[in-house]
Design a protein around this motif. Sequence first.
Motif, mmCIF file in Angstrom:
data_model
loop_
_atom_site.group_PDB
_atom_site.id
_atom_site.type_symbol
_atom_site.label_atom_id
_atom_site.label_comp_id
_atom_site.label_asym_id
_atom_site.label_seq_id
_atom_site.Cartn_x
_atom_site.Cartn_y
_atom_site.Cartn_z
ATOM 1 N N PHE B 49 -5.096 -21.754 15.850
ATOM 2 C CA PHE B 49 -4.315 -22.646 16.595
ATOM 3 C C PHE B 49 -4.709 -23.039 17.849
ATOM 4 N N VAL B 53 -2.802 -26.746 28.330
ATOM 5 C CA VAL B 53 -1.832 -26.876 29.498
ATOM 6 C C VAL B 53 -2.272 -27.549 30.558
ATOM 7 N N ILE B 63 1.790 -30.139 27.688
ATOM 8 C CA ILE B 63 1.267 -29.278 26.698
ATOM 9 C C ILE B 63 0.921 -30.131 25.555
ATOM 10 N N GLN B 65 -0.460 -29.051 21.848
ATOM 11 C CA GLN B 65 -0.773 -27.836 20.946
ATOM 12 C C GLN B 65 -0.932 -28.447 19.587
ATOM 13 N N ILE B 67 -0.249 -26.146 16.362
ATOM 14 C CA ILE B 67 0.218 -24.730 15.944
ATOM 15 C C ILE B 67 0.948 -24.876 14.409
ATOM 16 N N GLU B 68 1.907 -25.399 14.317
ATOM 17 C CA GLU B 68 2.711 -25.404 13.217
ATOM 18 C C GLU B 68 2.613 -26.849 12.447
ATOM 19 N N PHE B 75 4.013 -31.955 24.521
ATOM 20 C CA PHE B 75 5.528 -31.737 25.290
ATOM 21 C C PHE B 75 5.169 -31.971 26.717
#
Lengths: 681, 152
Positions: B49, B53, B63, B65, B67-68, B75
Amino acid sequence: MITKKWLLCAAILLTACTNDAFDRSEANPLPEPVARKIVNTSADAVEGSLLVYFDDAAIADLEAAQTIATRAAVPATRAGIATVDEALEPLSVHALRRLFPCNPRTEERTRAAGLHKWYVVDFAAEVDLDEAAIRLAKVAEVERIQFNTRMHKTNAGDYHIRPLKAAATVEPTTRAAAAPFNDPHLSRQWHYINAGPTQNCPTHRLGADIHADAAWPIAAGNPKVVVAVVDEGVKYTHPDLAANMWTNPGEQQNGKDDDGNGGYVDDLHGYNFVTRGAISWDKGEVNDKGEQVGDSGHGTHIAGTIAAVNNNGTGVCGIAGGTGKNDGVRIMSCQIFSGGRGGTTDVIAEAIKYAADNGASILSCSFGLKSGDVLSDEAYDRSFRAEIDAVEYFIGTKNCEAVDGGIVIYAAGNEGKTPCCYPGAHSNYIAVTSISGDMLPAYYTNYGPGSNIAAPGGDYSISTDYASSLILSTMPSELNEGDDYAFMQGTSMACPHVTGVAALGLSYALDCGKTFTVDQFKSMLLTSVNDLDGYLESGTKKTAAGTLTLRDYRKQMGTGLIDAYQLLMQIEGTPCLRAKVGTLQLLPLTNYFGKSATNLTYTTVEMAQEEMDKLGITERPTIAYGKLRIQCTKPGVARITVRAIAGGDKLGTDTTMGGMEISKEFAIIARSVQTENGGWL
Amino acid sequence: MKRKIMQLVAAFAVLLLAGCGSSGDDAPAIRFTGEWHLTQWNGAAPTEFDAYVVFNEDRTFAIYQQIEQIGYQSFSGRWAYDGKLLTGIYDDAIPWGSDYEVVLDETGDVLTLTSQTSIGEVSVYRRTTVPEEIKGSAIPSTASRTEQPRLL
């Protein structure tokens, strides 16, 4: 005379003792080792033709005899081996030839696979086939004899072919405005972007399609991906196909085999393996019962679904037909049906090997045996040895940088029966069932063991408006009242939808620089689906063939309905699965096994002890209610492998029909920091 | 309801803190504003992942990211630092999953955040500019990449 009676007894025994019409293993009165050598029966076999697999010791003499005949410019009729020639003597042999002609560029691989040992014996049609097989099987140098049996286009005669102009409605059945292409008839291709209920078809469901509108902005094709349409000839001059036809770079239209790829003369866009000449698509023929048995446009229709040229302001769209910038996948026409002839083992096997040798990485095969003719992989492997050898060779041949071999896709068959028909039912091949625009099984689709995935194939009984009920694609105008487009239905039409999506996936993998194994790619393809079983819990569907009880189809149609967008997302990358530290959880597997994830049957969850230790897992993870049951006690990342069955709830084995095993490896990230919105901090 | 009230309280607290910071009372001696890339998480490089930031001077953060989901997700929100702990709240009024202890190394280029959860997560960031292609392609957390809703 005695032999004839013997064979009659054998036929009776075969009928009584086995359901496998082509399998002679269970009741064969012939003495060993002769019986062992004859791998199938003469049911539905071509007269005057046998396939012979010789042992290593015979090859040098056979090839010497072939060389002599070639120099003399005549077909070889003798093997150059006394015992073989003695057996051939009474057959009035016309030709003894290699089943897979020598292509110098691929001969080394061909020999490594043992394909150079397959020969075809062509002889007088009046010679008794069984007697001829027995004669040859008695020769020591002969390892196997296979009768040259026929396969059939999936239920020819029931395609409900209707010219485009016969469509009554101008009401769009597609949210065509959502697509980035300007092809005028995309508005009638509900199977790509279903608009949901319409006045002409109130039972249509939004989403009963391949989700092309979301996929096309991301990928639309790549000319480096070649798809072989193993079928009737593709009309390569069709205005909506010509630009996406594969072109053999070393060949010219001059009556010669310019590229020396095995004696295939003028194979510019493929080859007609039935007539051993030019590809054809317009040889309509009628049998003595008055039935149309000749060309139907089947191959051209299939080709259009895969790669009709997109965004050219003309006609229809193809799933991987590009964006109108000469960037669609390429169609290679491997013609195995021609004017009512073909579909025989020798033709099919040779066509598949040609596809492998000339750059194809996907086979689209809308043909097969009848449901129930063969009931296990073991029986198919034994009785259809030449086809198996050719397909294995194809699967083992890398022609695309994105995948390390070939992908093989078949139609499930159109008899409305279970199980799925072979070869598609084989656990190494993908078999495609058919749904209509109402998200329900088509009345004709085969289903059950051996079925792997569903796709739109149309069903004329859901609406009198063909644009709502059938599949629209390209068609030879010669067979279609002068119209270049027509509607059809069948698992024959569902099959190229999965082929097209697979081609789109390979195109995108090339764009992204991603590479996969064949098994990885098949697993991604079969898990890029939307759920069907939720629509099959109860109720009925009234169709042309009577009323279907939907529950009969639950878990019998494969993993779900193919979704092109989901495949592209899987190709982009496999995300992590987030778990919370300290809590026993059931985590959904939708990201890895598609939107049918909770309805799939899972076989194993594998996690090495070292990986479990990374997350402080003490109890091995399992599957419960279609989700991953896991408890992590410390933060970290670890890998896990989950295996499931694509199609049904039991795996196919050598002796039992069933689904294909698919597996997914992914990372679990366990965190003690948890936010409702998934933010990192 | 209780949760909602807590979120509002947290949001209010962060706004108060942000207000203090902007008045010139620059409590943190640590200057961690800037763009950071996650290089280590709990002792290992994050190969599965990825996260960037950005702490801005105006006490907002971003942010980026992966990941999922496939592709980067973004964000944003506001952060506060009281000289001891770093706290924050997302724009959708959801507080961070934890407060963080902050350590900046001598060079000012390596930032370590340790979560104040029962089992602490230690994240090490290196000062790096977030690639423009990631900023440009990131999907805001409230949006979905699939534009057409699937009624399935």
